[in-house]
Design a protein around this motif. Sequence first.
Motif, PDB file in Angstrom:
ATOM      1  N   LEU B   4       0.842  -1.207   0.000  1.00 47.41           N
ATOM      2  CA  LEU B   4       0.000   0.000   0.000  1.00 47.41           C
ATOM      3  C   LEU B   4       0.873   1.253   0.000  1.00 47.41           C
ATOM      4  O   LEU B   4       0.606   2.221  -0.721  1.00 47.41           O
ATOM      5  CB  LEU B   4      -0.910   0.023   1.239  1.00 47.41           C
ATOM      6  CG  LEU B   4      -2.090  -0.943   1.271  1.00 47.41           C
ATOM      7  CD1 LEU B   4      -2.827  -0.828   2.585  1.00 47.41           C
ATOM      8  CD2 LEU B   4      -3.035  -0.670   0.125  1.00 47.41           C
ATOM      9  N   TYR B 100     -11.325   8.969  -4.749  1.00 51.93           N
ATOM     10  CA  TYR B 100     -11.677   8.477  -3.411  1.00 51.93           C
ATOM     11  C   TYR B 100     -12.645   7.297  -3.510  1.00 51.93           C
ATOM     12  O   TYR B 100     -12.525   6.299  -2.806  1.00 51.93           O
ATOM     13  CB  TYR B 100     -12.417   9.583  -2.647  1.00 51.93           C
ATOM     14  CG  TYR B 100     -11.706  10.127  -1.429  1.00 51.93           C
ATOM     15  CD1 TYR B 100     -10.858   9.334  -0.680  1.00 51.93           C
ATOM     16  CD2 TYR B 100     -11.919  11.441  -1.010  1.00 51.93           C
ATOM     17  CE1 TYR B 100     -10.227   9.844   0.432  1.00 51.93           C
ATOM     18  CE2 TYR B 100     -11.289  11.964   0.101  1.00 51.93           C
ATOM     19  CZ  TYR B 100     -10.444  11.161   0.819  1.00 51.93           C
ATOM     20  OH  TYR B 100      -9.829  11.662   1.913  1.00 51.93           O
ATOM     21  N   ARG B 101     -13.631   7.485  -4.409  1.00 51.19           N
ATOM     22  CA  ARG B 101     -14.698   6.479  -4.526  1.00 51.19           C
ATOM     23  C   ARG B 101     -14.115   5.125  -4.934  1.00 51.19           C
ATOM     24  O   ARG B 101     -14.440   4.097  -4.336  1.00 51.19           O
ATOM     25  CB  ARG B 101     -15.721   6.916  -5.570  1.00 51.19           C
ATOM     26  CG  ARG B 101     -16.418   8.211  -5.266  1.00 51.19           C
ATOM     27  CD  ARG B 101     -17.597   8.410  -6.206  1.00 51.19           C
ATOM     28  NE  ARG B 101     -17.199   8.463  -7.598  1.00 51.19           N
ATOM     29  CZ  ARG B 101     -16.858   9.574  -8.238  1.00 51.19           C
ATOM     30  NH1 ARG B 101     -16.860  10.721  -7.595  1.00 51.19           N
ATOM     31  NH2 ARG B 101     -16.528   9.553  -9.515  1.00 51.19           N
ATOM     32  N   LEU B 103     -11.021   4.198  -4.683  1.00 52.95           N
ATOM     33  CA  LEU B 103     -10.024   3.760  -3.705  1.00 52.95           C
ATOM     34  C   LEU B 103     -10.677   3.112  -2.481  1.00 52.95           C
ATOM     35  O   LEU B 103     -10.241   2.066  -2.003  1.00 52.95           O
ATOM     36  CB  LEU B 103      -9.201   4.986  -3.278  1.00 52.95           C
ATOM     37  CG  LEU B 103      -7.926   4.744  -2.516  1.00 52.95           C
ATOM     38  CD1 LEU B 103      -6.926   3.980  -3.354  1.00 52.95           C
ATOM     39  CD2 LEU B 103      -7.313   6.084  -2.081  1.00 52.95           C
ATOM     40  N   LEU B 104     -11.748   3.741  -1.998  1.00 54.61           N
ATOM     41  CA  LEU B 104     -12.323   3.302  -0.720  1.00 54.61           C
ATOM     42  C   LEU B 104     -13.394   2.222  -0.856  1.00 54.61           C
ATOM     43  O   LEU B 104     -14.014   1.842   0.129  1.00 54.61           O
ATOM     44  CB  LEU B 104     -12.865   4.507   0.052  1.00 54.61           C
ATOM     45  CG  LEU B 104     -11.804   5.546   0.442  1.00 54.61           C
ATOM     46  CD1 LEU B 104     -12.421   6.674   1.258  1.00 54.61           C
ATOM     47  CD2 LEU B 104     -10.647   4.918   1.218  1.00 54.61           C
ATOM     48  N   ILE B 105     -13.601   1.724  -2.087  1.00 51.77           N
ATOM     49  CA  ILE B 105     -14.490   0.560  -2.209  1.00 51.77           C
ATOM     50  C   ILE B 105     -13.672  -0.715  -2.424  1.00 51.77           C
ATOM     51  O   ILE B 105     -14.200  -1.761  -2.745  1.00 51.77           O
ATOM     52  CB  ILE B 105     -15.538   0.722  -3.336  1.00 51.77           C
ATOM     53  CG1 ILE B 105     -14.859   0.906  -4.691  1.00 51.77           C
ATOM     54  CG2 ILE B 105     -16.478   1.866  -3.032  1.00 51.77           C
ATOM     55  CD1 ILE B 105     -15.839   0.854  -5.865  1.00 51.77           C
ATOM     56  N   ARG B 106     -12.354  -0.582  -2.248  1.00 49.05           N
ATOM     57  CA  ARG B 106     -11.488  -1.772  -2.333  1.00 49.05           C
ATOM     58  C   ARG B 106     -11.608  -2.565  -1.030  1.00 49.05           C
ATOM     59  O   ARG B 106     -11.924  -1.988   0.025  1.00 49.05           O
ATOM     60  CB  ARG B 106     -10.025  -1.388  -2.515  1.00 49.05           C
ATOM     61  CG  ARG B 106      -9.710  -0.502  -3.690  1.00 49.05           C
ATOM     62  CD  ARG B 106      -9.861  -1.201  -4.992  1.00 49.05           C
ATOM     63  NE  ARG B 106     -10.825  -0.499  -5.817  1.00 49.05           N
ATOM     64  CZ  ARG B 106     -11.259  -0.920  -6.990  1.00 49.05           C
ATOM     65  NH1 ARG B 106     -10.833  -2.041  -7.496  1.00 49.05           N
ATOM     66  NH2 ARG B 106     -12.143  -0.237  -7.673  1.00 49.05           N
ATOM     67  N   PRO B 107     -11.322  -3.841  -1.091  1.00 51.86           N
ATOM     68  CA  PRO B 107     -11.400  -4.651   0.133  1.00 51.86           C
ATOM     69  C   PRO B 107     -10.197  -4.440   1.053  1.00 51.86           C
ATOM     70  O   PRO B 107      -9.518  -5.384   1.451  1.00 51.86           O
ATOM     71  CB  PRO B 107     -11.474  -6.084  -0.404  1.00 51.86           C
ATOM     72  CG  PRO B 107     -10.799  -6.027  -1.721  1.00 51.86           C
ATOM     73  CD  PRO B 107     -11.035  -4.665  -2.286  1.00 51.86           C
ATOM     74  N   VAL B 108      -9.919  -3.203   1.314  1.00 50.37           N
ATOM     75  CA  VAL B 108      -8.839  -2.831   2.243  1.00 50.37           C
ATOM     76  C   VAL B 108      -9.436  -1.784   3.170  1.00 50.37           C
ATOM     77  O   VAL B 108     -10.188  -0.919   2.692  1.00 50.37           O
ATOM     78  CB  VAL B 108      -7.639  -2.208   1.480  1.00 50.37           C
ATOM     79  CG1 VAL B 108      -6.522  -1.862   2.440  1.00 50.37           C
ATOM     80  CG2 VAL B 108      -7.142  -3.140   0.387  1.00 50.37           C
ATOM     81  N   SER B 109      -9.122  -1.867   4.452  1.00 54.59           N
ATOM     82  CA  SER B 109      -9.761  -0.935   5.390  1.00 54.59           C
ATOM     83  C   SER B 109      -9.295   0.495   5.126  1.00 54.59           C
ATOM     84  O   SER B 109      -8.181   0.728   4.665  1.00 54.59           O
ATOM     85  CB  SER B 109      -9.467  -1.341   6.825  1.00 54.59           C
ATOM     86  OG  SER B 109      -8.124  -1.010   7.140  1.00 54.59           O
ATOM     87  N   ARG B 110     -10.167   1.424   5.431  1.00 58.70           N
ATOM     88  CA  ARG B 110      -9.820   2.842   5.274  1.00 58.70           C
ATOM     89  C   ARG B 110      -8.614   3.190   6.142  1.00 58.70           C
ATOM     90  O   ARG B 110      -7.786   4.000   5.754  1.00 58.70           O
ATOM     91  CB  ARG B 110     -10.995   3.720   5.706  1.00 58.70           C
ATOM     92  CG  ARG B 110     -12.146   3.715   4.765  1.00 58.70           C
ATOM     93  CD  ARG B 110     -13.135   4.785   5.181  1.00 58.70           C
ATOM     94  NE  ARG B 110     -14.358   4.689   4.402  1.00 58.70           N
ATOM     95  CZ  ARG B 110     -15.311   5.590   4.406  1.00 58.70           C
ATOM     96  NH1 ARG B 110     -15.202   6.670   5.174  1.00 58.70           N
ATOM     97  NH2 ARG B 110     -16.395   5.458   3.678  1.00 58.70           N
ATOM     98  N   VAL B 272     -11.800   7.559   8.646  1.00 60.10           N
ATOM     99  CA  VAL B 272     -12.537   6.326   8.934  1.00 60.10           C
ATOM    100  C   VAL B 272     -14.027   6.615   9.108  1.00 60.10           C
ATOM    101  O   VAL B 272     -14.881   5.833   8.691  1.00 60.10           O
ATOM    102  CB  VAL B 272     -11.949   5.632  10.190  1.00 60.10           C
ATOM    103  CG1 VAL B 272     -12.859   4.530  10.687  1.00 60.10           C
ATOM    104  CG2 VAL B 272     -10.569   5.067   9.862  1.00 60.10           C
ATOM    105  N   LYS B 273     -14.337   7.775   9.679  1.00 59.48           N
ATOM    106  CA  LYS B 273     -15.740   8.075   9.998  1.00 59.48           C
ATOM    107  C   LYS B 273     -16.500   8.795   8.894  1.00 59.48           C
ATOM    108  O   LYS B 273     -17.730   8.762   8.871  1.00 59.48           O
ATOM    109  CB  LYS B 273     -15.795   8.958  11.262  1.00 59.48           C
ATOM    110  CG  LYS B 273     -15.372   8.232  12.535  1.00 59.48           C
ATOM    111  CD  LYS B 273     -16.426   7.228  12.941  1.00 59.48           C
ATOM    112  CE  LYS B 273     -16.001   6.426  14.152  1.00 59.48           C
ATOM    113  NZ  LYS B 273     -16.884   5.281  14.413  1.00 59.48           N
ATOM    114  N   LYS B 274     -15.779   9.452   7.990  1.00 57.57           N
ATOM    115  CA  LYS B 274     -16.499  10.367   7.100  1.00 57.57           C
ATOM    116  C   LYS B 274     -17.266   9.643   5.985  1.00 57.57           C
ATOM    117  O   LYS B 274     -16.858   8.565   5.532  1.00 57.57           O
ATOM    118  CB  LYS B 274     -15.537  11.411   6.518  1.00 57.57           C
ATOM    119  CG  LYS B 274     -14.810  11.009   5.253  1.00 57.57           C
ATOM    120  CD  LYS B 274     -13.790  12.046   4.809  1.00 57.57           C
ATOM    121  CE  LYS B 274     -14.406  13.286   4.237  1.00 57.57           C
ATOM    122  NZ  LYS B 274     -13.412  14.184   3.605  1.00 57.57           N
ATOM    123  N   ILE B 276     -18.211   9.514   2.217  1.00 55.07           N
ATOM    124  CA  ILE B 276     -17.534   9.957   0.985  1.00 55.07           C
ATOM    125  C   ILE B 276     -18.612  10.442   0.003  1.00 55.07           C
ATOM    126  O   ILE B 276     -19.332   9.647  -0.600  1.00 55.07           O
ATOM    127  CB  ILE B 276     -16.696   8.806   0.369  1.00 55.07           C
ATOM    128  CG1 ILE B 276     -15.695   8.271   1.399  1.00 55.07           C
ATOM    129  CG2 ILE B 276     -15.989   9.274  -0.896  1.00 55.07           C
ATOM    130  CD1 ILE B 276     -14.700   9.273   1.936  1.00 55.07           C
TER     131      ILE B 276
END
Lengths: 305, 278
Positions: B4, B100-101, B103-110, B272-274, B276
């Motif tokens: 990463l 962002y969209r 990137l953050l829908i990958r199976p990796v935690s934020r 982590v909380k926001k 997107i």
Amino acid sequence: MEKVIEITGLTKKYRQLTAVNNLTLNVYKGDVFGFLGPNGAGKSTTIRMLLSLIKPTSGSVKLFGSELQTHREAVLRRVGAIVEKPDFYGYLTAYANLEIFGKLAGADVSRKHILETLELVGLDKRYNSKVKTFSHGMKQRLGIAQTLLHDPELIILDEPTTGLDPQGMKDVRDLILYLSKERNKTVFLSSHILHEVELIANRMIIINKGSTIIEGSVSELLNASKVRVTIEVNDIETASAIIKKSEFAASLEAITQNCLQLFLERSAIAQVNKLLVTGGVQVFSLIPANSLEEYFLKLTEGVAA
Amino acid sequence: MISLVYLELYKIFKKWRTYISFAAVIGFGLILQIVMVYEGDHYLEMITNGLENMFVLSGNFFNGYMVAYMILGALIVHVPFLVTLVTGDMFAGEATGGTYRLLLIRPVSRLKISTAKFIAGFIYTCAIIIALIAISLGLGLILFGRGELLIPYQGITVFAKNDILWRFACSYGYAIIAMMTVASLSMLFSTMVENSIGPIAGTMAVIIVFIILSSIDIGVLRSIRPYLFTTYTMKYQLFFANEIDFTEIWKSIAILVTHITVFTGSALFIIVKKDILS
């Protein structure tokens, strides 16, 4: 049948605005599921919640039988998605973009596999071009390529044909049908283009203002709906007299020089045709309007009113 | 996590703006080195002005160490801007570009993705300081050789040539921590907005305001000075004191590390909380 997506009572509120209101739907393995609604209906918000980009105010999302919130990484491994317009790193090539997003998804990022995936969407010859030089249509196709790279079971496409020319739209529709029929993917297709859903989806839901209006199989919904039919005849006076005396008199909407317009149940179209022909009228053409569009507009206008 | 971080570094070093920072450090450094070739003797006279009347100065005072010290002092105040140019874009750039969209829908935690971004941002910060070391100390020693270091800090101090290198090493190490504080602040701002101009301008505004507040030596402002991280960013100079105040150095490092931890922790919490929405 195995549920791939199970949404129950999903709600998202932003202060005074309720973007999605108590939405419930199920998508089964093998479905091409049309997620229909006008602009601002809450489709993209729902998709963002489906992919954990947005946290729901209440309700639950299960993918492959597991809660998204608690099994996020495991279920997202089985999902490929485009959310709204497909944006990539413009300063990188198509190949490098797929390599990055593929690695993050745990995909095979060998050169062979990436080029094969690009070939599937017709971009193999531009693999080494920077994405900032791509047209919108090319970015859409690259978006589809990135959804396929890790061979997911569920593909979520948010308005995938927006901005494409007619040939591009047809190519995407053909690709979705190929993925569904030949590669057994479940497809969740959000769209406001009704014709698109009518052509490729087997089940659908229509939402407006965040709420479900109707859900079911496309064929059932089409058959249940009324259709505006324009009938071209050789003798308009005789034809209109026959209709006015029949049980379809109330369905007659307009009479022009050589056409009748009726608003009918789909199943009644053949009866009207038979009635006219047996009455000695020659029927030259019988053209139904886009039925789902009529239906959709009627439903959404009804809610708006 | 390593892959990463690698991906984030790959993205950083594929952007042209990254090379602006290196070009600026190397360019300014080269200009100063060239100036020293022609004006070095004059510069030495300036800092030893009057001393010749009181002391007999023997030895090679105009050397690579002196030039490196001068360049370090001249450039370190500008490095925060060069750092934020890239780190301010780390999160906001993804929002602006719409990635962002994806990137953050990958199976990796934020948390993992964000942590990798922070690590990559810190590595970039180190790289800037390494470029600064190469252009100031490295090139300085090549061009002007070794010698005693005469420092006009808290009076005049002269260090023997075998007592200098470790002081530079510690100073550069301290500068890295100081610049990591700036980097973490800009990355915190970067998580809050959707364009990268905001975090860059915001971080510079904070630094300028804090420096002004630190420099006004009256009542209330004097009492808040210890709480401003900018108070500690220039403390690398402590390593060039005749008697090094290690207590002060450790205290300064602890305060900077605390700032880094708070800025980084806050940024990770926000990401982590926001929702997107970009």
